[in-house]
Scaffold this active site. Structure first.
Site, PDB file in Angstrom:
ATOM      1  N   HIS A  55     -12.783 -16.930 -34.906  1.00 57.37           N
ATOM      2  CA  HIS A  55     -12.793 -16.358 -36.250  1.00 57.37           C
ATOM      3  C   HIS A  55     -11.471 -16.684 -36.932  1.00 57.37           C
ATOM      4  CE1 HIS A  55     -16.337 -13.802 -35.758  1.00 57.37           C
ATOM      5  NE2 HIS A  55     -15.926 -13.616 -34.511  1.00 57.37           N
ATOM      6  N   GLY A  72     -15.966 -16.866 -11.250  1.00 63.11           N
ATOM      7  CA  GLY A  72     -16.883 -16.084 -12.076  1.00 63.11           C
ATOM      8  C   GLY A  72     -16.175 -15.228 -13.108  1.00 63.11           C
TER       9      GLY A  72
END
Length: 140
Positions: A98, A129
């Protein structure tokens, strides 16, 4: 995008993404099916690549030989993954952000997005992970 690529993408999104993980019963066959589907629509795909259950894979992905995209991983546009890369489950790669200028009159949510910036993951990398990568990252 030609008809074959569109068909592979649709088949993957509707069927392949939901097949069992590679380490469960029927998983080896599911992994081969997902590989064929994804290879049919991404930019470049090496041999012996594993796309796990739920992986979200962009059509612009370039991935080398003997690599894997983990369970429910997110690989958006403008990502290159080298050879022999292991990616754990729930990895997220971000190639844009953004806009975030601090101005009191324009809220963050109305400032839009920055341009896409590529992420390159080199050869022989293990991504555990749950890791998150933002653009500007280059892993070797």
């Amino acid at each position: 995008m030609n008809v074959c690529k569109v068909a592979c993408r649709v088949a993957y999104e509707l069927i392949g993404k939901h097949l069992p993980v590679s380490y469960h019963i029927g998983g080896k066959m599911a992994s081969k099916i997902r590989y064929r589907m994804v290879k049919g629509y991404i930019s470049s795909c090496g041999s012996d690549v594993n796309f796990e259950h739920g992986a979200d894979v962009s059509s612009t992905l370039k991935i080398g030989n003997h690599s894997g995209v983990g369970v429910n991983a997110h690989v958006p546009e403008h990502v290159t993954i080298g050879d022999n890369v292991m990616m754990g489950p729930y990895c997220l790669i971000y190639t844009r952000n953004h806009k975030h200028q601090i101005t009191p009159d324009v809220p963050f949510r109305k400032q839009g997005y920055e341009e896409f910036k590529p992420v390159t993951i080199g050869n022989n990398v293990w991504i555990g992970g749950g890791n998150h990568f933002a653009w500007r990252n280059y892993c070797r």
